[in-house]
Design an enzyme around this catalytic site. Sequence first.
Site, PDB file in Angstrom:
ATOM      1  CG  HIS A 104       5.854  10.059  -7.987  1.00 35.20           C
ATOM      2  ND1 HIS A 104       6.587   8.953  -8.376  1.00 35.20           N
ATOM      3  CD2 HIS A 104       6.589  10.665  -7.018  1.00 35.20           C
ATOM      4  CE1 HIS A 104       7.704   8.904  -7.665  1.00 35.20           C
ATOM      5  NE2 HIS A 104       7.733   9.932  -6.849  1.00 35.20           N
ATOM      6  CG  HIS A 150       8.195  13.268  -5.327  1.00 31.43           C
ATOM      7  ND1 HIS A 150       7.968  12.230  -4.454  1.00 31.43           N
ATOM      8  CD2 HIS A 150       7.504  14.338  -4.822  1.00 31.43           C
ATOM      9  CE1 HIS A 150       7.177  12.634  -3.473  1.00 31.43           C
ATOM     10  NE2 HIS A 150       6.891  13.916  -3.675  1.00 31.43           N
ATOM     11  CG  ASP A 200      13.220  10.950  -7.135  1.00 28.40           C
ATOM     12  OD1 ASP A 200      12.136  11.541  -7.107  1.00 28.40           O
ATOM     13  OD2 ASP A 200      13.440   9.905  -6.489  1.00 28.40           O
ATOM     14  CG  HIS A 201      10.309   9.332  -9.956  1.00 26.85           C
ATOM     15  ND1 HIS A 201      10.299   7.984 -10.214  1.00 26.85           N
ATOM     16  CD2 HIS A 201      10.700   9.445  -8.665  1.00 26.85           C
ATOM     17  CE1 HIS A 201      10.652   7.312  -9.132  1.00 26.85           C
ATOM     18  NE2 HIS A 201      10.902   8.192  -8.168  1.00 26.85           N
ATOM     19  CG  HIS A 206       5.016   8.159  -3.176  1.00 18.26           C
ATOM     20  ND1 HIS A 206       5.913   7.614  -2.277  1.00 18.26           N
ATOM     21  CD2 HIS A 206       5.703   9.148  -3.826  1.00 18.26           C
ATOM     22  CE1 HIS A 206       7.076   8.235  -2.375  1.00 18.26           C
ATOM     23  NE2 HIS A 206       6.975   9.172  -3.295  1.00 18.26           N
ATOM     24  CG  ASP A 247       8.981   6.583  -5.732  1.00 17.53           C
ATOM     25  OD1 ASP A 247       9.424   7.597  -5.188  1.00 17.53           O
ATOM     26  OD2 ASP A 247       9.677   5.848  -6.474  1.00 17.53           O
ATOM     27  CG  HIS A 274      13.287   4.179  -6.311  1.00 18.23           C
ATOM     28  ND1 HIS A 274      13.255   4.592  -4.995  1.00 18.23           N
ATOM     29  CD2 HIS A 274      12.893   5.247  -7.046  1.00 18.23           C
ATOM     30  CE1 HIS A 274      12.860   5.853  -4.938  1.00 18.23           C
ATOM     31  NE2 HIS A 274      12.640   6.277  -6.176  1.00 18.23           N
TER      32      HIS A 274
END
Length: 302
Positions: free
Chosen positions: A61, A63, A65-66, A138, A206, A265
């Site tokens: 996805h 976000h 942090d990804h 998510h 997530d 994670h």
Amino acid sequence: MIDICILGTCGMMPLPGRWLSCALVRNGSTLTLFDCGEGTQIPWKSLGWGFRQLGTICLSHMHADHVAGLPGVLFMVAHAGRTEPLHIYGPAGTSYIIEGLRRIAPELPYPIIIHEIKGYERFTLEGGLQATSAPAAHGIPCLAYRLDLARRPAFLAEKAKELGLPVQYWSKLQRGENIEYNGQDFHPAQVLGPPRRGISFAYITDTRPTNQLIELAQDVDLLLGESMYDTVDDLPLARTNAHMVSEETAGIAKAAGAHELVLTHFSPKIHDTRQAEKAARNVFPHTRAAKDGMVVTLDFPN
């Protein structure tokens, strides 16, 4: 055989000694990256697997942090001399985010091909890996992934000898090709054994637990799953933020009949992952907590 290196194990933000959650899969000389948070190229560089053979990036996805580590990784791949296309798979919105990130990496010696997928899609990666996606829960478009590496049936040399086939024809039959010899047609089924189980890997992060994720992870050799929270006391937070506690991820592994669960994670507030591991093992005993740089090798059974 495939090797899976868990480059980082942290969610939300990198910490000293713990990089953001992502995984690098090696199949022969081909590399596939799952997620790409800030600083991904640093633990990757320490691993020593190289960058040029990266053929695919699968993003769960959008976000930060990804995905925020993409420019650094793209530069490292360019510096390594890649000129072949690089494929990036992700949910709706992937093209928009990558377009923004590419503004600081505008010129690369290789083309980037973006595939926006919705889930329940199958696609083939370099090196013969078969990928499958499923929607995750998510709050924004999010995907989970599965990789399968098929195994060819055993070649029955005695059958080939009984048919009078010279050795130079065996490899074609082993690859599934028909041949003609002495005016006769021969088919692979005549000299191959029954189907054999391959190896498989699922990447689920997530998300809240869903039946679709259980279906995706059916009978996988390894499930790499999130453990954002390590205690059921945090279940209200997990529900609010659309994540899972370790026991919920273990529940997916158990229901799917996975062979092993590796937790990753972890929330930045989790400094000791043994509690998450212990809680998950109460549900699914074949569980361990990942450590940054951990490599798991999956091989065909004897």
